[in-house]
Design a protein around this motif. Structure first.
Motif, mmCIF file in Angstrom:
data_model
loop_
_atom_site.group_PDB
_atom_site.id
_atom_site.type_symbol
_atom_site.label_atom_id
_atom_site.label_comp_id
_atom_site.label_asym_id
_atom_site.label_seq_id
_atom_site.Cartn_x
_atom_site.Cartn_y
_atom_site.Cartn_z
ATOM 1 N N ARG A 89 0.826 -1.211 0.000
ATOM 2 C CA ARG A 89 0.000 0.000 0.000
ATOM 3 C C ARG A 89 0.861 1.264 0.000
ATOM 4 O O ARG A 89 0.453 2.308 -0.529
ATOM 5 C CB ARG A 89 -0.919 -0.023 1.229
ATOM 6 C CG ARG A 89 -1.748 1.242 1.459
ATOM 7 C CD ARG A 89 -2.717 1.525 0.340
ATOM 8 N NE ARG A 89 -3.593 2.651 0.669
ATOM 9 C CZ ARG A 89 -4.095 3.495 -0.225
ATOM 10 N NH1 ARG A 89 -3.809 3.349 -1.517
ATOM 11 N NH2 ARG A 89 -4.881 4.486 0.156
ATOM 12 N N GLU A 111 1.381 3.560 -3.101
ATOM 13 C CA GLU A 111 0.155 4.257 -3.490
ATOM 14 C C GLU A 111 -0.053 5.527 -2.667
ATOM 15 O O GLU A 111 -0.864 6.381 -3.028
ATOM 16 C CB GLU A 111 -1.040 3.318 -3.327
ATOM 17 C CG GLU A 111 -0.937 2.060 -4.183
ATOM 18 C CD GLU A 111 -1.947 0.989 -3.813
ATOM 19 O OE1 GLU A 111 -2.040 -0.006 -4.552
ATOM 20 O OE2 GLU A 111 -2.638 1.150 -2.784
ATOM 21 N N PRO A 144 -8.627 1.331 -0.181
ATOM 22 C CA PRO A 144 -7.581 0.303 -0.017
ATOM 23 C C PRO A 144 -7.079 0.198 1.422
ATOM 24 O O PRO A 144 -6.910 -0.905 1.954
ATOM 25 C CB PRO A 144 -6.473 0.775 -0.968
ATOM 26 C CG PRO A 144 -7.172 1.604 -1.988
ATOM 27 C CD PRO A 144 -8.254 2.307 -1.230
ATOM 28 N N THR A 145 -6.855 1.360 2.056
ATOM 29 C CA THR A 145 -6.411 1.338 3.449
ATOM 30 C C THR A 145 -7.489 0.753 4.345
ATOM 31 O O THR A 145 -7.201 -0.037 5.259
ATOM 32 C CB THR A 145 -6.056 2.760 3.920
ATOM 33 O OG1 THR A 145 -4.977 3.263 3.134
ATOM 34 C CG2 THR A 145 -5.646 2.761 5.388
ATOM 35 N N ILE A 196 -7.511 -3.024 4.143
ATOM 36 C CA ILE A 196 -6.395 -3.609 4.896
ATOM 37 C C ILE A 196 -6.700 -3.586 6.390
ATOM 38 O O ILE A 196 -6.498 -4.576 7.104
ATOM 39 C CB ILE A 196 -5.087 -2.854 4.600
ATOM 40 C CG1 ILE A 196 -4.678 -3.051 3.142
ATOM 41 C CG2 ILE A 196 -3.969 -3.336 5.525
ATOM 42 C CD1 ILE A 196 -3.526 -2.159 2.713
#
Length: 327
Positions: A65, A68, A132-133, A136
């Motif tokens: 990640r 990004e 995305p974070t 996760i």
């Protein structure tokens, strides 16, 4: 009215948090992997082995990640020197008899803090531009809930009794103090730990702590041949008594007592012995004995071989020695 693109974290700040998470997760992963060989209890071994893989996946997700977020990939960073000190202390429980200290550090202190931190981060991460974070973090939250539930179950099983309970409490206080002094793993302060009712969480089969305990109990009776068990008991009693003549009679022809590890054990006072491991090595048998005394303890490894006269010791080594810690 709040703008949907407003968020708490800039890309730079988010990257810093992920590097901080990755630092403690990576060190925990390595610690668990190293402790597996040091931990005699099967239930704890299985627990650690299961969770090493999950932590490796978390490290990889954090690391991928980072680019990004305009940061270098797969970089770990301690939030401050005090976080590194906390992790150093968490990892220092390296003696075979410190399993409960290992478990309370990871499953009683660090992981509940990580769970609260991830939940706090997820609640404040923008759902529009940080999916995305958020994914996760959601995966990490699920992992930590499972890990804590399983870890606490194993810890309660292994820490039954007043003395282990005192050790757990002392270890927890020590590590919680260091973690608070560091401001948590991010250095920004401790996230609020809501009542985490994870102990009753339905866990996957791979995290079934009760199954780990059943497996450990199932291997409680070792298949030591009766005549070898009798010989081992007599040999261990001679070690406790410091009786060189009695020890010598158990040695295989050609092996002199002075050429064995006896020279490093002579003079120490031991009050009891306990057989802690047994293995088959071809036609020979390995038996590990723990000797305990008022001021020190030792672990002795004997390699037994069958002979016309019965079982005899072909090699004798000291696997470890340590001073007894004050109660």
């Amino acid at each position: 009215m709040a703008e949907p693109l407003e968020g708490t974290f800039s890309a730079e700040h988010s990257a810093r948090l992920l590097r901080n998470y990755r630092y403690v997760v990576e060190r925990t992963m390595r610690a668990l992997g190293g402790w597996i060989a040091l931990t005699p209890e099967l239930s704890a071994k299985l627990l650690m082995g299961r969770h090493v893989w999950d932590l490796a996946q978390q490290c990889d997700a954090f690391g991928q990640r980072l680019p990004e977020l305009r940061s270098r990939a797969h970089v770990s960073e301690a939030a401050n020197p005090a976080v590194a000190t906390f992790m150093d202390s968490l990892e220092d429980a390296e003696e075979p008899d410190q399993t409960v200290e290992r478990l309370v550090g990871v499953y009683g202190v660090l992981k509940p803090h990580l769970l609260a931190t991830y939940r706090d981060h997820l609640a404040r991460a923008n759902p529009v531009y940080e999916p995305p974070t958020r994914r996760i973090l959601a995966r990490c939250i699920d992992d930590e809930e499972r890990h804590i539930a399983a870890g606490e179950t194993i810890l309660q099983y292994l820490a039954a009794g007043p003395r282990p309970t005192e050790r757990v409490s002392a270890r927890r206080r020590h590590l919680e103090g260091l973690l608070a002094a560091a401001g948590g793993v991010t250095g920004d302060g401790l996230a609020t730990r809501d009542a985490l009712d994870v102990a009753r969480r339905q866990t996957d089969l791979s995290d079934d702590a009760q199954e780990f305990i059943r497996l450990e109990k199932a291997t409680g009776t070792w298949p030591v041949p009766d005549d070898l068990e009798e010989a081992q008991r007599s040999f261990a009693a001679a070690l406790v008594a410091g009786d060189a003549a009695a020890l010598a009679r158990w040695l295989a022809p050609g092996l002199e007592l002075e050429a064995t590890a006896w020279s490093s054990l002579r003079g120490a006072r031991y009050s009891r012995h306990l057989t802690v491991a047994f293995a088959r090595l071809g036609h020979q048998r390995l038996l590990k004995t723990r000797l305990e005394g008022p001021s020190s303890s030792a672990t002795v490894l004997a390699r037994w071989t069958s002979s016309p006269e019965g079982w005899r010791i072909a090699a004798l080594d000291v696997a470890g020695r340590d001073a007894v810690r004050p109660a």
